[in-house]
Design a protein around this motif. Structure first.
Motif, short mmCIF file in Angstrom:
data_model
loop_
_atom_site.label_atom_id
_atom_site.label_comp_id
_atom_site.label_asym_id
_atom_site.label_seq_id
_atom_site.Cartn_x
_atom_site.Cartn_y
_atom_site.Cartn_z
N SER A 134 67.76 38.85 -1.64
CA SER A 134 69.10 38.35 -1.36
C SER A 134 69.04 37.19 -0.37
N PHE A 135 70.16 36.50 -0.23
CA PHE A 135 70.26 35.34 0.65
C PHE A 135 69.73 35.68 2.05
N PRO A 136 68.93 34.83 2.71
CA PRO A 136 68.56 33.47 2.30
C PRO A 136 67.26 33.36 1.48
N TYR A 137 66.79 34.47 0.91
CA TYR A 137 65.68 34.47 -0.06
C TYR A 137 64.32 34.14 0.54
N LEU A 138 64.20 33.15 1.39
CA LEU A 138 62.90 32.81 1.99
C LEU A 138 62.52 33.85 3.03
N ALA A 139 61.22 34.09 3.16
CA ALA A 139 60.73 35.09 4.11
C ALA A 139 60.88 34.59 5.54
N SER A 140 61.02 35.53 6.47
CA SER A 140 61.10 35.18 7.89
C SER A 140 59.82 34.48 8.32
N PRO A 141 59.89 33.66 9.37
CA PRO A 141 58.71 32.88 9.76
C PRO A 141 57.60 33.76 10.34
N TRP A 142 56.37 33.20 10.30
CA TRP A 142 55.21 33.84 10.94
C TRP A 142 55.35 33.80 12.44
N PRO A 158 52.79 29.35 14.13
CA PRO A 158 53.76 30.20 14.84
C PRO A 158 54.01 29.72 16.27
N GLY A 159 52.98 29.23 16.92
CA GLY A 159 53.15 28.76 18.29
C GLY A 159 54.02 27.53 18.43
N ASN A 160 54.09 26.74 17.35
CA ASN A 160 54.91 25.52 17.41
C ASN A 160 56.29 25.67 16.79
N THR A 161 56.54 26.82 16.17
CA THR A 161 57.76 26.95 15.36
C THR A 161 59.03 26.91 16.20
N ALA A 162 59.00 27.50 17.39
CA ALA A 162 60.21 27.52 18.23
C ALA A 162 60.66 26.11 18.59
N SER A 163 59.73 25.16 18.56
CA SER A 163 60.09 23.79 18.94
C SER A 163 60.57 22.95 17.75
N LEU A 164 60.57 23.51 16.53
CA LEU A 164 61.11 22.77 15.38
C LEU A 164 62.61 22.59 15.57
N LYS A 165 63.08 21.36 15.43
CA LYS A 165 64.50 21.08 15.67
C LYS A 165 65.08 20.25 14.53
N PRO A 209 67.70 31.01 15.55
CA PRO A 209 66.54 30.72 16.42
C PRO A 209 65.28 31.43 15.92
N TYR A 210 64.12 30.88 16.29
CA TYR A 210 62.84 31.49 15.92
C TYR A 210 62.80 32.91 16.46
N GLY A 211 62.51 33.86 15.57
CA GLY A 211 62.45 35.26 15.98
C GLY A 211 63.76 36.00 15.83
N GLY A 217 50.35 31.35 6.65
CA GLY A 217 50.58 31.48 8.08
C GLY A 217 51.29 30.31 8.72
N THR A 218 51.87 29.42 7.90
CA THR A 218 52.59 28.28 8.47
C THR A 218 54.08 28.35 8.12
N ASN A 219 54.88 27.69 8.95
CA ASN A 219 56.34 27.73 8.81
C ASN A 219 56.92 26.35 8.54
N VAL A 220 58.15 26.37 8.05
CA VAL A 220 58.91 25.14 7.82
C VAL A 220 60.31 25.32 8.40
N LEU A 221 61.04 24.23 8.47
CA LEU A 221 62.45 24.28 8.84
C LEU A 221 63.25 24.27 7.53
N SER A 222 64.04 25.32 7.30
CA SER A 222 64.69 25.50 6.00
C SER A 222 66.19 25.30 6.07
#
Lengths: 176, 220
Positions: free
Chosen positions: A168-176, B66-73, B136-138, B189-194
């Motif tokens: 379900s929305f938002p479909y993408l997995a939570s970040p690492w 993961p260590g840099n993800t909180a700073s993605l803006k 927010p991250y987390g 193990g990498t993240n993006v801003l979605s």
């Protein structure tokens, strides 16, 4: 050098906008946004645009103009990647295949299921999160008319994401 | 002189590629957008859990540890625009625009709406149709819902893209003749801003096929 030209272009453009606003100073100026990046299908700029300057141009060429600007370059790139290319599993020869690819838009069905590649008669109906688009593209580039040619190049053997997607929305997995 | 400059540029470009700069789905695909808020990593468009809706996903600023993800803006000067062609001429008939408002820390969605101008330059079109606070991250996912049934999410997510891109580069460089089995996911193990926008198909008004592409535009 290129960035200098770009900067001059931006300054010039802003100057024109500011001066045109002076004629009507009761309105707040309209904010404009200028394109820097775009994509339709996955990996197209990365795989088929070889030259760095062309990569920049590709990112700011509107899709209706892409075919004329890039088809022949895509065909040369396809020949470089796979000198033995004749047709792929969709039966597309090098000109037809690169004509489709050079216009970089994602075809999406508004009525049925959406998947990058289901079968040779059902493909390009969208792009789902779990679609193995890389294997699909590698097969079309290297797999020949049966998809079985160059077996070392038609799959990267990474077949799924490293996290489970949500139903379900938002479909993408939570970040690492 | 000019020739020499071009020669150096070619050497630098070759070096960058061999040195392992990542160019993947659309991750870091050209120098202008590399490490910028306008660097698109991926576009996905698929049928929603509710089959009456379509989901549009715009990912950017990839390869975040993961260590840099909180700073993605998100950037208030960057506009993400889903372009929709309904009649097969590859010119946009509708746009869905996503703009970040720094004061409220929200992503604001405009459209789907018929744009007043097409091509590489845009302005905000029509009225805001939905908005959402940036997760927010987390934190657990914040979901915004507009009056027309549009849902929106904005924030860091796992990069859904998977590819043994390092092996692909070795093959291109002549350092390998084929992929390894099993392969290694370069994006694990990498993240993006979605940005995720779910839209009722009735607001798009097409029955059959549409062409979609994503543009990242910078305020001028």
């Amino acid at each position: 050098m290129k960035s200098t030209i770009k900067l001059i272009a931006i300054i010039f453009t802003s100057g024109v906008l500011i001066s045109s606003c002076k004629k009507n100073d009761t309105m707040s100026p309209t904010v404009y946004y200028e394109q820097q990046d775009q994509m339709g299908r996955p990996g197209i700029n990365t795989v088929f645009v070889a030259d760095v300057a062309d990569k920049e141009t590709f990112n700011v060429t509107t899709p209706s103009l892409m075919g004329a600007a890039f088809q022949s370059k895509f065909q040369a790139r396809l020949s470089a990647l796979n000198p033995g290319y004749t047709v792929n599993v969709l039966g597309l020869d090098n000109t037809t295949f690169t004509s489709v690819l050079a216009t970089d838009v994602l075809n999406v069905s508004t009525t049925g299921p959406t998947k990058f590649f289901t079968s040779t008669t059902d493909y390009l109906t969208g792009r789902g999160l779990a679609d193995d688009v890389i294997d699909n593209e590698l097969t079309l580039i290297f797999g020949g008319s049966t998809g079985a040619s160059n077996p070392g190049l038609t799959s990267d053997h990474v077949n799924a994401n490293d996290k489970v997607f949500l139903t379900s929305f938002p479909y993408l997995a939570s970040p690492w | 002189m000019k020739k020499k400059k071009m020669h150096i540029a070619a050497i630098v470009a070759a070096f960058l590629i061999v040195a392992g700069i990542l160019y993947a789905a659309d991750h870091i695909d050209a120098p202008t957008v590399t490490n910028q808020s306008t660097d698109i990593t991926d576009l996905y468009v698929f049928r929603a859990q509710d089959p009456n809706n379509l989901v549009f996903v715009a990912n950017s600023q990839g390869l975040a540890s993961p260590g840099n993800t909180a700073s993605l803006k998100f950037d208030a000067n960057t506009l993400f625009e889903f372009n929709i062609d309904k009649d097969g001429d590859n010119v946009e008939d509708l746009v869905i625009q996503c703009k970040y408002d720094a004061a409220s820390n929200k992503i604001q969605v405009y459209g789907p709406v018929v744009p007043s101008m097409v091509g590489t330059r845009s302005k905000l079109e029509g009225n805001m149709s939905a908005e959402v606070g940036v997760t927010p991250y987390g934190g657990s996912a914040i979901i915004g819902t507009g009056s027309t049934g549009i849902k929106v999410f904005a924030g860091p997510r796992d990069d859904p893209f998977f590819f043994d891109f390092n092996k692909y580069k070795e093959i291109l460089a002549g350092m390998a003749t084929g992929f390894a089995n099993p392969g290694t996911d370069t994006f694990a193990g990498t993240n993006v801003l979605s940005l995720v926008v779910e839209v009722p198909k009735s607001l798009i008004g097409a029955s059959g096929n549409i062409n979609v592409w994503l543009e990242a535009k910078k305020k001028i």
